[in-house]
Design an enzyme around this catalytic site. Structure first.
Site, short mmCIF file in Angstrom:
data_model
loop_
_atom_site.label_atom_id
_atom_site.label_comp_id
_atom_site.label_asym_id
_atom_site.label_seq_id
_atom_site.Cartn_x
_atom_site.Cartn_y
_atom_site.Cartn_z
N ASP A 129 0.81 -1.22 0.00
CA ASP A 129 0.00 0.00 0.00
C ASP A 129 0.84 1.27 0.00
O ASP A 129 2.01 1.27 0.39
CB ASP A 129 -0.97 0.01 1.18
CG ASP A 129 -0.27 -0.18 2.52
OD1 ASP A 129 0.73 -0.93 2.58
OD2 ASP A 129 -0.72 0.42 3.53
N GLU B 201 -0.61 -1.98 5.33
CA GLU B 201 0.30 -1.81 6.47
C GLU B 201 0.17 -0.44 7.10
O GLU B 201 0.40 -0.27 8.30
CB GLU B 201 1.75 -2.04 6.02
CG GLU B 201 2.76 -2.16 7.15
CD GLU B 201 3.19 -0.83 7.75
OE1 GLU B 201 3.44 -0.77 8.97
OE2 GLU B 201 3.29 0.16 6.99
N GLU B 202 -0.23 0.56 6.32
CA GLU B 202 -0.26 1.94 6.79
C GLU B 202 -1.54 2.31 7.55
O GLU B 202 -1.65 3.43 8.04
CB GLU B 202 -0.09 2.91 5.61
CG GLU B 202 1.25 2.81 4.90
CD GLU B 202 2.41 3.38 5.71
OE1 GLU B 202 2.17 3.91 6.82
OE2 GLU B 202 3.55 3.29 5.24
#
Length: 395
Positions: free
Chosen positions: A82, A140-141
């Protein structure tokens, strides 16, 4: 030697992996919306001839590379896909084509390196035993983190890996280098959401209002006591507020104020004690001034712990692959990383690859509109991923 074979293949596949990186970088997608990225990654795996499963956590991909005696051991390699909501300011041919979205944390690099490692490992599959599990992860963010969702959907089963590795770009070191830290490495990361409800009115008549802006100022400054006076000084802790929103005019006291922040630490017991201190202080302070507070601290990413034995071994492998002078010891970081979810289930090693050029170019930090890398780092990244996998399987 397989070391030489991996090094040569990393150089051989560099132009291809560089082109992959340019494609992904120019078409960034936000967390949990990586549909085109996932389709592209799946297509690359198909070209190599690797079996894969799509649609895990919506856009995640899992693929297997089987060597000789595939049931002997399993090692997992993970990359995140991402991007971030940042407008890119680099003037390069592969600049982001998506307005307001940018690969400013290097996830395009991570994904490209893992695809390169997959190519190398697939080519050399007759020279090692066991199975390599490739994990291409979304989100992940953004909380709750794609790792936590993929784990719930069985990414660590069938087969269960004996260990897991991931790499991350590091603009503070030059390309051609790697960094490791055994044990505690990165902090837990929790988001803090506070709403203070007062009573609005005319700014000239403050005695007829309950001013949530003034109370918010007391709350923000007072909550620093949680770190300075409630935390053990030997436990690193950070409480930062990044957004405060309330009011619309100079002469109006608003009804409410929203405050958003983050709390980070390395101790899981203290982490949840701090959550309660933040809630109690905020609610009680607001009540003392006649306001109502709502505090929400949803559990985010746990602290990242690198398995000491696995990481020490990986550091030694890196010295063989890169040379002693190109392997560095890393300091602890208060940033968070959802790779920590994997390490709660299997031994893990999260390491860094240097991405600047001669400590003078490509030095912009991650999460910055000017972030970019010396692409020679791709050679290091794909080679190190393959080298760690092979060493784990044959050791």
């Amino acid at each position: 030697m397989i070391l030489t074979s991996i090094q040569e293949k990393a150089k051989q596949y560099f132009p291809e992996v560089q082109a992959i990186r340019h494609h992904i970088h120019s078409r960034p997608e936000l967390s949990f919306h990586e549909h085109k990225t996932a389709a592209f990654v799946s297509g690359q795996l198909k070209k190599i001839g690797i079996t894969r499963q799509q649609g895990i956590a919506a856009t995640g991909i899992v693929a297997l590379i089987e060597g000789k005696n595939p049931g002997k051991r399993c090692i997992a390699l993970r990359a995140d896909m991402d991007a971030l909501p940042i407008q890119e300011k680099n003037d390069v041919a592969y600049k982001s084509q998506n307005e307001g979205v940018m690969h400013a944390c290097g996830h395009d690099v991570h994904t490209s390196c893992l695809l390169g490692a997959a190519h190398i490992l697939h080519d050399l599959r007759d020279e090692w035993e066991g199975t390599v599990k490739l994990i291409f992860q979304p989100g992940e963010e953004s909380h709750p983190g794609g790792a936590s969702i993929m784990i719930k959907e069985g990414v660590l089963e069938h087969p269960k890996p004996d260990a897991i590795f991931a790499l991350h770009v590091f603009p503070h070191l030059p390309s051609g280098t790697a960094g490791f830290r055994p044990g505690q490495y990165m902090a837990s990361a929790d988001e803090v959401y506070i709403t203070i409800e007062g009573r609005g009115g005319h700014a000239a008549l403050p005695h007829q209002t309950i001013d949530p802006i003034a109370i918010a100022a007391l709350v923000i400054t007072g909550l620093q006591q949680v770190v300075s006076r409630k935390a053990n000084p030997l436990i690193p802790s950070v409480l930062t507020f990044g957004k405060i929103e309330g009011g619309h005019a100079t002469n109006v006291v608003p009804d409410k104020v929203d405050i958003l922040g983050t709390f980070r630490t390395f101790d899981e017991k203290w982490r949840y004690e701090a959550h309660q201190w933040i809630k109690d202080f905020t609610v009680q302070t607001c009540a003392a001034y006649g306001a109502k507070a709502t505090v929400d601290i949803p559990p985010g990413y746990p602290s990242l712990f690198n398995d000491p034995e696995l990481t020490a071994r990986a550091q030694d492998w890196a010295k063989l692959y890169l040379g002693d002078d190109h392997v560095h010891h890393l300091d602890m970081r208060m940033a968070g990383e959802d790779f920590s979810f994997y390490t709660q289930h299997v031994p893990g090693c999260f390491f860094r690859i240097g991405t600047n050029k001669d400590n003078s170019q490509f030095t912009a930090p991650v999460h910055n509109a000017h972030f970019d890398i010396d692409e020679e780092a791709l050679i290091t990244g794909m080679g190190m991923m393959a080298w760690c996998a092979v060493n784990f399987l044959i050791s």
